[in-house]
Motif scaffolding. Structure first.
Motif, mmCIF file in Angstrom:
data_model
loop_
_atom_site.group_PDB
_atom_site.id
_atom_site.type_symbol
_atom_site.label_atom_id
_atom_site.label_comp_id
_atom_site.label_asym_id
_atom_site.label_seq_id
_atom_site.Cartn_x
_atom_site.Cartn_y
_atom_site.Cartn_z
ATOM 1 N N LEU A 59 87.517 18.659 4.018
ATOM 2 C CA LEU A 59 86.998 19.899 3.431
ATOM 3 C C LEU A 59 87.611 21.122 4.107
ATOM 4 O O LEU A 59 87.929 22.115 3.449
ATOM 5 N N TRP A 60 87.817 21.054 5.417
ATOM 6 C CA TRP A 60 88.454 22.161 6.123
ATOM 7 C C TRP A 60 89.909 22.303 5.688
ATOM 8 O O TRP A 60 90.405 23.418 5.505
ATOM 9 N N ARG A 61 90.584 21.182 5.532
ATOM 10 C CA ARG A 61 91.980 21.222 5.072
ATOM 11 C C ARG A 61 92.062 21.886 3.710
ATOM 12 O O ARG A 61 92.934 22.733 3.461
ATOM 13 N N LEU A 65 94.066 25.445 2.373
ATOM 14 C CA LEU A 65 95.256 24.838 1.779
ATOM 15 C C LEU A 65 96.270 25.873 1.311
ATOM 16 O O LEU A 65 97.474 25.678 1.450
ATOM 17 N N ASP A 66 95.790 26.995 0.778
ATOM 18 C CA ASP A 66 96.685 28.013 0.237
ATOM 19 C C ASP A 66 96.805 29.232 1.160
ATOM 20 O O ASP A 66 97.260 30.296 0.745
ATOM 21 N N VAL A 67 96.402 29.056 2.422
ATOM 22 C CA VAL A 67 96.461 30.155 3.391
ATOM 23 C C VAL A 67 97.387 29.765 4.536
ATOM 24 O O VAL A 67 97.138 28.766 5.222
ATOM 25 N N PRO A 68 98.461 30.506 4.776
ATOM 26 C CA PRO A 68 99.362 30.177 5.893
ATOM 27 C C PRO A 68 98.617 30.243 7.223
ATOM 28 O O PRO A 68 97.979 31.238 7.535
ATOM 29 N N MET A 69 98.680 29.168 7.981
ATOM 30 C CA MET A 69 97.967 29.099 9.260
ATOM 31 C C MET A 69 98.922 28.644 10.356
ATOM 32 O O MET A 69 99.672 27.679 10.160
ATOM 33 N N PRO A 70 98.913 29.317 11.507
ATOM 34 C CA PRO A 70 99.727 28.847 12.636
ATOM 35 C C PRO A 70 99.277 27.452 13.061
ATOM 36 O O PRO A 70 98.088 27.144 13.060
ATOM 37 N N GLU A 71 100.214 26.605 13.410
ATOM 38 C CA GLU A 71 99.883 25.239 13.823
ATOM 39 C C GLU A 71 98.936 25.224 15.014
ATOM 40 O O GLU A 71 98.039 24.383 15.112
ATOM 41 N N GLU A 208 84.892 7.609 -5.653
ATOM 42 C CA GLU A 208 84.269 8.805 -6.217
ATOM 43 C C GLU A 208 85.047 10.079 -5.916
ATOM 44 O O GLU A 208 84.678 11.163 -6.384
ATOM 45 N N ALA A 209 86.110 9.990 -5.127
ATOM 46 C CA ALA A 209 86.836 11.177 -4.666
ATOM 47 C C ALA A 209 87.305 12.065 -5.817
ATOM 48 O O ALA A 209 87.209 13.297 -5.761
ATOM 49 N N LYS A 210 87.816 11.447 -6.879
ATOM 50 C CA LYS A 210 88.310 12.245 -8.010
ATOM 51 C C LYS A 210 87.176 13.017 -8.683
ATOM 52 O O LYS A 210 87.329 14.180 -9.052
ATOM 53 N N ASP A 211 86.037 12.358 -8.847
ATOM 54 C CA ASP A 211 84.900 13.018 -9.484
ATOM 55 C C ASP A 211 84.357 14.135 -8.597
ATOM 56 O O ASP A 211 83.999 15.220 -9.082
ATOM 57 N N ILE A 212 84.305 13.888 -7.279
ATOM 58 C CA ILE A 212 83.851 14.931 -6.356
ATOM 59 C C ILE A 212 84.822 16.115 -6.378
ATOM 60 O O ILE A 212 84.409 17.276 -6.377
ATOM 61 N N SER A 213 86.109 15.821 -6.411
ATOM 62 C CA SER A 213 87.123 16.877 -6.486
ATOM 63 C C SER A 213 86.894 17.745 -7.712
ATOM 64 O O SER A 213 86.946 18.976 -7.644
ATOM 65 N N ARG A 214 86.629 17.094 -8.838
ATOM 66 C CA ARG A 214 86.393 17.831 -10.087
ATOM 67 C C ARG A 214 85.149 18.708 -9.975
ATOM 68 O O ARG A 214 85.170 19.874 -10.360
ATOM 69 N N ARG A 215 84.090 18.165 -9.427
ATOM 70 C CA ARG A 215 82.841 18.916 -9.289
ATOM 71 C C ARG A 215 83.008 20.135 -8.379
ATOM 72 O O ARG A 215 82.402 21.185 -8.605
ATOM 73 N N LEU A 216 83.812 19.985 -7.330
ATOM 74 C CA LEU A 216 83.989 21.072 -6.364
ATOM 75 C C LEU A 216 85.134 22.014 -6.734
ATOM 76 O O LEU A 216 85.340 23.031 -6.067
ATOM 77 N N SER A 219 91.399 19.773 -5.409
ATOM 78 C CA SER A 219 92.375 18.810 -5.915
ATOM 79 C C SER A 219 92.673 17.741 -4.878
ATOM 80 O O SER A 219 92.839 18.029 -3.692
ATOM 81 N N ASN A 220 92.686 16.501 -5.337
ATOM 82 C CA ASN A 220 93.149 15.372 -4.528
ATOM 83 C C ASN A 220 92.426 15.238 -3.187
ATOM 84 O O ASN A 220 93.051 15.135 -2.129
ATOM 85 N N LEU A 221 91.107 15.255 -3.229
ATOM 86 C CA LEU A 221 90.347 14.992 -2.011
ATOM 87 C C LEU A 221 90.655 13.588 -1.511
ATOM 88 O O LEU A 221 90.716 12.641 -2.285
ATOM 89 N N SER A 222 90.846 13.462 -0.204
ATOM 90 C CA SER A 222 91.122 12.158 0.398
ATOM 91 C C SER A 222 90.333 12.066 1.692
ATOM 92 O O SER A 222 90.680 12.695 2.692
ATOM 93 N N PHE A 223 89.261 11.289 1.667
ATOM 94 C CA PHE A 223 88.332 11.291 2.792
ATOM 95 C C PHE A 223 88.704 10.332 3.916
ATOM 96 O O PHE A 223 88.311 10.546 5.052
ATOM 97 N N GLY A 224 89.397 9.259 3.622
ATOM 98 C CA GLY A 224 89.629 8.262 4.669
ATOM 99 C C GLY A 224 88.309 7.827 5.239
ATOM 100 O O GLY A 224 88.089 7.818 6.448
ATOM 101 N N ALA A 225 87.404 7.441 4.361
ATOM 102 C CA ALA A 225 85.983 7.304 4.671
ATOM 103 C C ALA A 225 85.682 6.495 5.924
ATOM 104 O O ALA A 225 86.047 5.348 6.056
ATOM 105 N N GLY A 226 84.985 7.152 6.844
ATOM 106 C CA GLY A 226 84.393 6.467 7.984
ATOM 107 C C GLY A 226 85.348 5.946 9.040
ATOM 108 O O GLY A 226 84.963 5.132 9.865
ATOM 109 N N LYS A 227 86.584 6.378 9.071
ATOM 110 C CA LYS A 227 87.545 5.751 9.974
ATOM 111 C C LYS A 227 87.595 6.374 11.369
ATOM 112 O O LYS A 227 88.086 5.764 12.294
#
Length: 268
Positions: A59-61, A65-71, A208-216, A219-227
């Motif tokens: 969610l932070w990423r 996503l569209d804002v230039p940020m220093p590494e 559910e990632a695609k549906d959550i992405s649509r609701r929010l 684009s292309n949410l990728s959670f890597g759930a629980g790792k």
């Protein structure tokens, strides 16, 4: 995904979301776990041991996503366990009581959380925070000491069995008394106060990632759930649970089983 319809109880909370959630959790817990995106108009409550670290990172990423940020900035401020004033999303105290209440009341704001089967979540808390002797163990150690009739200092993490851990969980009386890693989810996310739009389940989060992405509107949410803090608890249920410990978890987390539609039988 579980859709959450407004109830009479939640309607009665109108304009008192901030106050009632603060009373339930305390200001520090509320500000740590509640996150707000003014940019994308959503409210998210994280649940410890339900893939929260991975979800926050994603969610932070998305937020920048569209804002230039220093590494260097991203490296410093992209730690999901950083103090809440360093988080990428807005916190309740930053909005203040009135604006927070208005934001939650707005029907166009998506309000959501990720929940998990209580059986595997509670086992994960034991494997991660008790067996690894994390600072959160202190919350359990005090209860185990009372059960054993000894001083807190006499309780070592390595000596606490899963059954004692479950017995300790049954000693807590208020949501705020539980450490966040084993606090009942229904009470933790204030589901009886906040008019949630939906709840996603950790078990099916990738699907559910695609549906959550649509609701929010993302684009292309990728959670890597629980790792991030994976313990393999899903595969260890039969190894740790007995009829006795399963009954304790069913009782302590009755609200989670009921409201999030989890089976009372142990997962196989």
């Amino acid at each position: 995904m579980i859709k959450k319809a407004n109830t009479d109880d939640s309607e009665k909370q109108t304009m008192f979301y901030y106050q009632n959630c603060t009373q339930r959790l305390g200001p520090q817990q509320m500000n740590y776990h509640f996150s707000i995106s003014l940019k994308n108009k959503y409210f998210f409550c994280e649940v410890a041991k339900s893939g929260c670290s991975s979800a926050k990172k994603e969610l932070w990423r998305q937020e920048v996503l569209d804002v230039p940020m220093p590494e260097s900035f991203l490296n410093t401020n992209h730690n999901p366990h950083a103090p809440f004033h360093q988080h990428m999303l807005i916190k309740p105290f930053q909005l203040g009581r009135t604006k927070f209440n208005e934001f939650i009341r707005d029907p166009s704001v998506v309000k959501w959380a990720i929940v998990r089967n209580p059986f595997t979540r509670i086992l994960s808390g034991y494997l991660d925070k008790v067996q690894r002797n994390e600072p959160m163990f202190d919350n359990i150690a005090h209860q185990v000491a009372k059960i054993r009739g000894v001083q807190r200092d006499a309780v070592e993490a390595s000596s606490v069995s899963f059954e004692e851990y479950c017995q300790a969980l049954a000693q807590f009386r208020r949501p705020v008394d539980f450490d966040q890693h084993w606090r009942p989810q229904y009470a933790h996310i204030c589901a009886d106060i906040i008019p949630y739009t939906f709840f996603a389940k950790l078990e099916t989060l990738d699907d559910e990632a695609k549906d959550i992405s649509r609701r929010l509107g993302l684009s292309n949410l990728s959670f890597g759930a629980g790792k991030t803090h994976a313990t393999g608890s899903n595969e260890k249920v039969a190894q740790y649970y007995t009829d006795k410990t399963a009954d304790i978890v069913r009782k302590v987390y009755a609200g989670d089983f009921k409201h999030f539609h989890y089976d009372l039988d142990l997962p196989v």
